[in-house]
Design a protein around this motif. Structure first.
Motif, PDB file in Angstrom:
ATOM      1  N   VAL A 187      52.528  -6.436  97.682  1.00  0.00           N
ATOM      2  CA  VAL A 187      53.390  -7.460  98.223  1.00  0.00           C
ATOM      3  C   VAL A 187      52.679  -8.787  98.386  1.00  0.00           C
ATOM      4  CG1 VAL A 187      54.789  -8.416 100.234  1.00  0.00           C
ATOM      5  CG2 VAL A 187      54.867  -5.734  99.368  1.00  0.00           C
ATOM      6  N   PRO A 188      51.415  -8.937  98.833  1.00  0.00           N
ATOM      7  CA  PRO A 188      50.624 -10.134  98.793  1.00  0.00           C
ATOM      8  C   PRO A 188      50.264 -10.773  97.672  1.00  0.00           C
ATOM      9  CG  PRO A 188      49.551  -8.464 100.271  1.00  0.00           C
ATOM     10  CD  PRO A 188      50.607  -7.717  99.610  1.00  0.00           C
ATOM     11  N   ILE A 189      50.153  -9.899  96.532  1.00  0.00           N
ATOM     12  CA  ILE A 189      49.742 -10.509  95.260  1.00  0.00           C
ATOM     13  C   ILE A 189      50.887 -10.955  94.350  1.00  0.00           C
ATOM     14  CG2 ILE A 189      47.606  -9.538  95.450  1.00  0.00           C
ATOM     15  CD1 ILE A 189      48.297  -7.113  93.506  1.00  0.00           C
ATOM     16  N   LEU A 190      52.280 -10.557  94.885  1.00  0.00           N
ATOM     17  CA  LEU A 190      53.352 -10.846  94.012  1.00  0.00           C
ATOM     18  C   LEU A 190      53.476 -12.169  93.551  1.00  0.00           C
ATOM     19  CD1 LEU A 190      55.970  -8.294  95.417  1.00  0.00           C
ATOM     20  CD2 LEU A 190      55.097  -8.188  93.418  1.00  0.00           C
ATOM     21  N   PRO A 191      53.559 -13.236  94.682  1.00  0.00           N
ATOM     22  CA  PRO A 191      53.444 -14.774  94.295  1.00  0.00           C
ATOM     23  C   PRO A 191      52.565 -14.888  93.002  1.00  0.00           C
ATOM     24  CG  PRO A 191      53.701 -14.404  96.431  1.00  0.00           C
ATOM     25  CD  PRO A 191      53.017 -12.963  95.775  1.00  0.00           C
ATOM     26  N   PHE A 192      51.470 -14.424  92.982  1.00  0.00           N
ATOM     27  CA  PHE A 192      50.248 -14.559  91.956  1.00  0.00           C
ATOM     28  C   PHE A 192      50.729 -14.180  90.870  1.00  0.00           C
ATOM     29  CE2 PHE A 192      48.042 -15.063  96.123  1.00  0.00           C
ATOM     30  CZ  PHE A 192      47.416 -16.370  96.074  1.00  0.00           C
ATOM     31  N   ILE A 193      51.350 -12.867  90.884  1.00  0.00           N
ATOM     32  CA  ILE A 193      51.494 -12.390  89.470  1.00  0.00           C
ATOM     33  C   ILE A 193      52.511 -13.151  88.845  1.00  0.00           C
ATOM     34  CG2 ILE A 193      52.906 -10.316  88.758  1.00  0.00           C
ATOM     35  CD1 ILE A 193      51.429  -8.544  90.701  1.00  0.00           C
ATOM     36  N   PHE A 194      53.586 -13.929  89.610  1.00  0.00           N
ATOM     37  CA  PHE A 194      54.563 -14.465  89.055  1.00  0.00           C
ATOM     38  C   PHE A 194      54.241 -16.097  88.847  1.00  0.00           C
ATOM     39  CE2 PHE A 194      56.834 -10.633  90.893  1.00  0.00           C
ATOM     40  CZ  PHE A 194      57.933 -10.386  89.644  1.00  0.00           C
ATOM     41  N   GLY A 195      53.096 -16.341  88.963  1.00  0.00           N
ATOM     42  CA  GLY A 195      52.630 -17.654  88.449  1.00  0.00           C
ATOM     43  C   GLY A 195      52.555 -18.802  89.732  1.00  0.00           C
ATOM     44  N   LEU A 196      52.757 -18.414  90.946  1.00  0.00           N
ATOM     45  CA  LEU A 196      52.603 -19.423  91.958  1.00  0.00           C
ATOM     46  C   LEU A 196      51.109 -19.375  92.290  1.00  0.00           C
ATOM     47  CD1 LEU A 196      55.341 -18.634  94.289  1.00  0.00           C
ATOM     48  CD2 LEU A 196      55.182 -20.266  93.009  1.00  0.00           C
ATOM     49  N   THR A 197      50.690 -20.832  92.717  1.00  0.00           N
ATOM     50  CA  THR A 197      49.198 -21.026  93.012  1.00  0.00           C
ATOM     51  C   THR A 197      49.091 -21.687  94.290  1.00  0.00           C
ATOM     52  OG1 THR A 197      49.342 -22.993  91.689  1.00  0.00           O
ATOM     53  CG2 THR A 197      48.502 -21.074  90.493  1.00  0.00           C
ATOM     54  N   GLY A 198      47.942 -21.505  94.878  1.00  0.00           N
ATOM     55  CA  GLY A 198      47.636 -22.629  95.924  1.00  0.00           C
ATOM     56  C   GLY A 198      48.443 -22.245  97.291  1.00  0.00           C
ATOM     57  N   VAL A 199      48.523 -23.203  98.068  1.00  0.00           N
ATOM     58  CA  VAL A 199      49.259 -23.188  99.363  1.00  0.00           C
ATOM     59  C   VAL A 199      50.837 -22.299  99.296  1.00  0.00           C
ATOM     60  CG1 VAL A 199      50.105 -24.165 101.319  1.00  0.00           C
ATOM     61  CG2 VAL A 199      48.154 -24.924 100.412  1.00  0.00           C
ATOM     62  N   ALA A 200      51.573 -22.706  98.267  1.00  0.00           N
ATOM     63  CA  ALA A 200      52.854 -22.265  97.966  1.00  0.00           C
ATOM     64  C   ALA A 200      52.744 -20.536  97.858  1.00  0.00           C
ATOM     65  CB  ALA A 200      53.251 -22.768  96.669  1.00  0.00           C
ATOM     66  N   ALA A 201      51.896 -20.180  97.141  1.00  0.00           N
ATOM     67  CA  ALA A 201      51.507 -18.827  96.828  1.00  0.00           C
ATOM     68  C   ALA A 201      51.333 -18.006  98.272  1.00  0.00           C
ATOM     69  CB  ALA A 201      50.376 -18.418  95.663  1.00  0.00           C
ATOM     70  N   LEU A 202      50.212 -18.780  98.891  1.00  0.00           N
ATOM     71  CA  LEU A 202      49.963 -18.095 100.492  1.00  0.00           C
ATOM     72  C   LEU A 202      51.110 -18.274 101.291  1.00  0.00           C
ATOM     73  CD1 LEU A 202      46.334 -19.618 100.794  1.00  0.00           C
ATOM     74  CD2 LEU A 202      46.959 -17.513 100.112  1.00  0.00           C
ATOM     75  N   VAL A 203      51.897 -19.100 101.271  1.00  0.00           N
ATOM     76  CA  VAL A 203      53.017 -19.339 102.102  1.00  0.00           C
ATOM     77  C   VAL A 203      54.199 -18.225 101.659  1.00  0.00           C
ATOM     78  CG1 VAL A 203      55.203 -20.262 102.800  1.00  0.00           C
ATOM     79  CG2 VAL A 203      52.699 -21.535 102.686  1.00  0.00           C
ATOM     80  N   VAL A 204      54.404 -17.858 100.642  1.00  0.00           N
ATOM     81  CA  VAL A 204      55.243 -16.839 100.088  1.00  0.00           C
ATOM     82  C   VAL A 204      54.669 -15.517 100.370  1.00  0.00           C
ATOM     83  CG1 VAL A 204      56.309 -15.846  97.893  1.00  0.00           C
ATOM     84  CG2 VAL A 204      56.268 -18.272  98.203  1.00  0.00           C
ATOM     85  N   ALA A 205      53.377 -15.393 100.176  1.00  0.00           N
ATOM     86  CA  ALA A 205      52.886 -14.137 100.262  1.00  0.00           C
ATOM     87  C   ALA A 205      52.815 -13.680 101.703  1.00  0.00           C
ATOM     88  CB  ALA A 205      51.284 -13.979  99.960  1.00  0.00           C
ATOM     89  N   GLY A 206      52.638 -14.658 102.956  1.00  0.00           N
ATOM     90  CA  GLY A 206      52.863 -14.392 104.089  1.00  0.00           C
ATOM     91  C   GLY A 206      54.220 -14.069 104.577  1.00  0.00           C
TER      92      GLY A 206
END
Length: 395
Positions: free
Chosen positions: A324-343
């Motif tokens: 679950v926490p790495i899903l945003p990175f798998i779909f291409g999000l980076t930086g703060v946006a990826a961390l917020v979505v993961a959280g």
């Protein structure tokens, strides 16, 4: 007010008084609610009670269809009791029963689960619903009805016990694995991101954490449960006394020590010794006599679970949580946006797992969900701060 108190003559009313209602079979209503004209709020509340009683009776009947023997009879008896409560509210409402009110969302949800699944989750929800009955504080419900609901909670608790025991071993591993995957990998991702490394490195770290953690959790659970079962099995008494008893010296009989060590009283131990030695001429107290041994194939440690079941549950649920926490990175999000979505994703998952634990344990799903959320996000926040410090120091 006591049920034996003499009621005052009731005022004329288009609605029958609860004291004059024999249909419910639950005793007279509390007098303060039976001596006045029912208000619009009373009618609305009684209609809701009526709908909920009908829904709860249907739940028990639906559950009974998938059961047999004594358990089926118990569920049908609960449905019959809810039917008596339904009759109470019908008698109070009289001609004002009107069109049937829709049952509460909780009752309809439990009914849906009972019709389509019929699992321990339904019994856990039913147990909680019985425990939250408002009848104890409602002047229009009888004391017997309030007592019924309290007893129903204990009956449903007993019915749910077997299912909880079967789930206990693998369920513990599943919950532990899922939460560990969610929290540990979110913490890893947050810490790595805070240190300033590239998003690709964060993703690779998350994947490595998922694989390493799942393997570690599966192996750890296998060893843990296998060791626990072996430890418990070592405490089970053997049948050596059957073979050794005839050869023991009666004057110095150490068989007594065996039974005393197993926790028997001195009287029961002496009784058992004489029984084993064939010296007992009469059995004056059957409760002290040797009981039949449990069959060998009966699982003495069902709640512990099996080693393979716990290992597989732990592995799969850790992996499902850790991804679950790495899903945003798998779909291409980076930086703060990826961390917020993961959280956010991890927070929702933690609320879900905590809520399931609350449902199965018969406690508040919201409270358990918030507890899981606070612990998980708290650990991730601490790791993020440490990552910031580490990145500053190294940088």
């Amino acid at each position: 007010m006591s049920q034996h108190a003499q009621p005052n003559p009731p005022r004329p009313s288009p609605v029958p008084s609860a004291a004059a209602m024999p249909a419910s079979g639950s005793g007279p209503a509390r007098q303060q609610g039976a001596q006045r004209e029912p208000s619009a709020a009373d009618i609305k509340r009684w209609r809701q009670y009526l709908a909920d009683e009908r829904a709860e009776a249907a739940v028990y009947r639906d559950l009974a269809q998938n059961r047999e023997g004594e358990e089926r009879e118990i569920l049908l008896a609960l449905a019959e009791a809810e039917g008596r409560h339904e009759a109470h509210w019908l008698a109070l409402l009289g001609d004002q029963a009107g069109k049937a009110t829709q049952a509460s969302f909780r009752s309809r949800f439990v009914g849906f689960l009972a019709r389509h699944f019929g699992s321990v989750f339904v019994l856990a929800l039913a147990q909680r619903a019985e425990g939250r009955s408002p009848y104890a504080k409602d002047p229009n419900a009888t004391d017997a009805m309030a007592a019924d609901e309290q007893i129903h909670e204990e009956v449903v608790r007993g019915l749910a016990t077997r299912g909880r025991n079967r789930l206990a071993g693998s369920f513990r591993a599943a919950v532990f694995g899922a939460n560990d995957g969610l929290v540990s990998n979110l913490s890893l991702v947050m810490g790595m991101a805070a240190s300033g490394v590239a998003s690709s490195v964060v993703l690779l770290s998350g994947i490595a954490g998922l694989l390493a953690g799942a393997m570690s959790m599966g192996a750890g659970e296998f060893i843990s449960v296998r060791s626990q079962r072996e430890l418990l099995a070592a405490t089970r008494p053997t049948q050596v006394t059957l073979a050794a008893a005839p050869k023991l010296d009666i004057e110095h009989n150490e068989l007594l020590l065996v039974y005393l060590a197993r926790g028997m009283s001195h009287e029961a131990a002496e009784h058992r010794v004489q029984e084993r030695m064939g010296l007992l001429s009469c059995d004056c107290d059957p409760s002290l006599s040797l009981q039949p041994e449990l069959p060998e194939d009966e699982d003495q440690h069902e709640a512990v679970g099996t080693a393979w079941g716990a290992a597989l549950s732990s592995f799969c649920f850790f992996a499902s949580g850790a991804i679950v926490p790495i899903l945003p990175f798998i779909f291409g999000l980076t930086g703060v946006a990826a961390l917020v979505v993961a959280g956010v994703l991890v927070g929702l998952a933690l609320l879900g797992t905590g809520g399931i634990v609350g449902l199965l344990s018969g406690t508040s799903p919201l409270t358990r969900g918030l507890r899981q959320l606070g612990i998980g996000l708290g650990a991730a926040a601490i790791t993020y701060l440490l990552g910031l410090v580490f990145g500053t120091v190294v940088g």
